[in-house]
Design a protein around this motif. Structure first.
Motif, PDB file in Angstrom:
ATOM      1  N   ALA A 110       1.119  -1.161   0.376  1.00 11.53           N
ATOM      2  CA  ALA A 110      -0.016   0.031   0.258  1.00 11.53           C
ATOM      3  C   ALA A 110       1.070   1.292  -0.125  1.00 11.53           C
ATOM      4  CB  ALA A 110      -1.234  -0.345   1.349  1.00 11.53           C
ATOM      5  N   SER A 111       0.216   2.546  -0.829  1.00  5.03           N
ATOM      6  CA  SER A 111       1.257   3.246  -0.666  1.00  5.03           C
ATOM      7  C   SER A 111       0.305   4.752   0.056  1.00  5.03           C
ATOM      8  CB  SER A 111       1.350   3.678  -2.127  1.00  5.03           C
ATOM      9  OG  SER A 111       0.765   3.952  -2.781  1.00  5.03           O
ATOM     10  N   LEU A 112       1.038   5.532   0.042  1.00  2.92           N
ATOM     11  CA  LEU A 112      -0.179   6.983   0.347  1.00  2.92           C
ATOM     12  C   LEU A 112       0.638   7.996   0.147  1.00  2.92           C
ATOM     13  CD1 LEU A 112      -2.129   8.583   2.432  1.00  2.92           C
ATOM     14  CD2 LEU A 112      -0.572   8.055   4.210  1.00  2.92           C
ATOM     15  N   ARG A 113       0.311   9.198  -0.324  1.00  5.15           N
ATOM     16  CA  ARG A 113       0.801  10.298  -0.957  1.00  5.15           C
ATOM     17  C   ARG A 113       1.233  11.430   0.911  1.00  5.15           C
ATOM     18  NH1 ARG A 113      -1.250  14.715  -3.050  1.00  5.15           N
ATOM     19  NH2 ARG A 113       0.140  16.131  -4.915  1.00  5.15           N
ATOM     20  N   LEU A 114       2.071  11.937   0.933  1.00  2.00           N
ATOM     21  CA  LEU A 114       2.673  12.501   1.969  1.00  2.00           C
ATOM     22  C   LEU A 114       2.658  14.001   1.429  1.00  2.00           C
ATOM     23  CD1 LEU A 114       5.169  10.505   3.480  1.00  2.00           C
ATOM     24  CD2 LEU A 114       2.804  10.900   4.290  1.00  2.00           C
TER      25      LEU A 114
END
Lengths: 225, 122
Positions: free
Chosen positions: B53-57
């Motif tokens: 999974a990935s998340l934009r920061l």
């Protein structure tokens, strides 16, 4: 006696005299933030808090620093005529609101006198306050002279290193300020081990189930020779 | 002294941040852990990945944090949900956690949630 009975009844807990035999009252109790913030202050007994009927005075918490606020104890200003120097306390902790030092030139303030830190462990935010002005309270500190000075310098150096994002292990006494629970720091340490917080969570849960939630009278006492 | 009104950053794994999840709310304070996949120093936008999974920061406020692609980082911040349901965590605090045992972290996190739930239930 009547007051003790009344306050014990109000608390729904064992009498105060039994607290003296409860080690929890004198230990640094390791708590998660949500547990700590749910503690209830004991009426008429400042510094005492209740957790499931047992008194807690000192705690150990760990979390990531999300706020750092450093303040000096005194706000120094000069009156309009420029001849009189006046110092007032800018904190509500100090009962004395103002005093004059007409004959003494104000010495420069070195370092911080108060460090207010909020640590977040994911379940709550715990406000912690670190006093570094040992020299201002010589009567209440057992240390004198050089020891006092070195303690203050050490405290200032410790707080100066605290920065946002640090993982802090804090030990201290509980108290309330503006009806909000806070920890007056006795010692703090920046943890470098990335697994330290996870291990602290495990320890908090283990102690809660195996120690803090139990009735002290039912716990095994150590054998006395 | 100002009264603290900060919300605690709820500890979540990136794979839990799916549409419809109870954690995905605008302005929700979260704490996330993952490996830094990319970082654009001009825009301050980074991508954190963990277990697929990935998340934009948005690391605009963390310019002083030494970042290294591939390292494990932990961030606390507020979640932003745009009109296209893209999630961005506006980080306010971050730290390097290289060496963290993610399996242990995951296991203890589940235990801690159960403990917290039981505590509040009782």
């Amino acid at each position: 006696m009547a007051m003790e009975g009344e306050s014990s009844k109000a608390r729904g807990s064992r009498p105060c005299r039994e607290w003296e035999q409860d080690p929890l009252c004198f230990a640094h109790v390791r708590l998660l933030a949500f547990d700590l913030l749910a503690l209830r202050p004991v009426p008429h007994m400042p510094g005492y808090f209740l957790r499931r009927g047992r008194s807690v005075r000192q705690v150990e918490v760990m979390g990531i620093v999300v706020t750092v606020d450093r303040k000096e104890r005194y706000l120094r200003f000069t009156c309009n005529n420029g001849t009189l120097t006046k110092m007032i306390s800018n904190l509500k902790y100090i009962s004395c609101t103002s005093f004059f030092i007409p004959d003494v030139a104000p010495s420069p303030v070195h370092g911080d006198y108060l460090c207010h830190v909020v640590v977040d462990d994911g379940t709550g935010c715990v406000p912690c306050i670190f006093w570094t002005n040992y020299a201002s309270f010589p009567a209440t500190s057992p240390a004198k002279g050089l020891e006092l000075r070195s303690r203050q310098e050490m405290a200032i150096a410790t707080t100066a290193k605290v920065k946002l994002g640090d993982l802090l292990r804090v030990q201290g006494r509980l108290n309330t300020y503006t009806n909000q629970i806070q920890v007056t720091v006795a010692s703090l340490r920046t943890e470098k081990d990335p697994n330290a917080e996870v291990l602290h969570w495990v320890e908090c849960m283990r102690l809660a189930k195996c120690c803090y939630d139990l009735d002290p009278s039912l716990q095994k006492r150590p054998l006395v020779p | 002294m100002a009264v603290v009104t900060l919300n605690p950053g709820l500890v979540v794994r990136l794979q839990e941040l799916q549409p419809g999840s109870s954690f995905v709310l605008p302005n929700q304070s979260l704490r996330v852990v993952g490996s830094l996949q990319s970082f654009d120093s001009t825009s301050g936008i980074a991508v954190l990945v963990d277990a697929g999974a990935s998340l934009r920061l948005d690391l605009e406020h963390l310019r002083e944090l030494p970042l290294r692609v591939g390292s494990l980082f932990e961030f606390i911040g507020e979640l932003e949900v745009d009109t296209t349901q893209q999630l961005t965590l506006k980080a306010r605090v971050g730290r390097n956690v290289d060496g963290m045992d993610m399996k242990l972290f995951d296991k203890v996190l589940q235990l801690r949630r159960r403990f917290e739930k039981d505590y509040k239930h009782n």
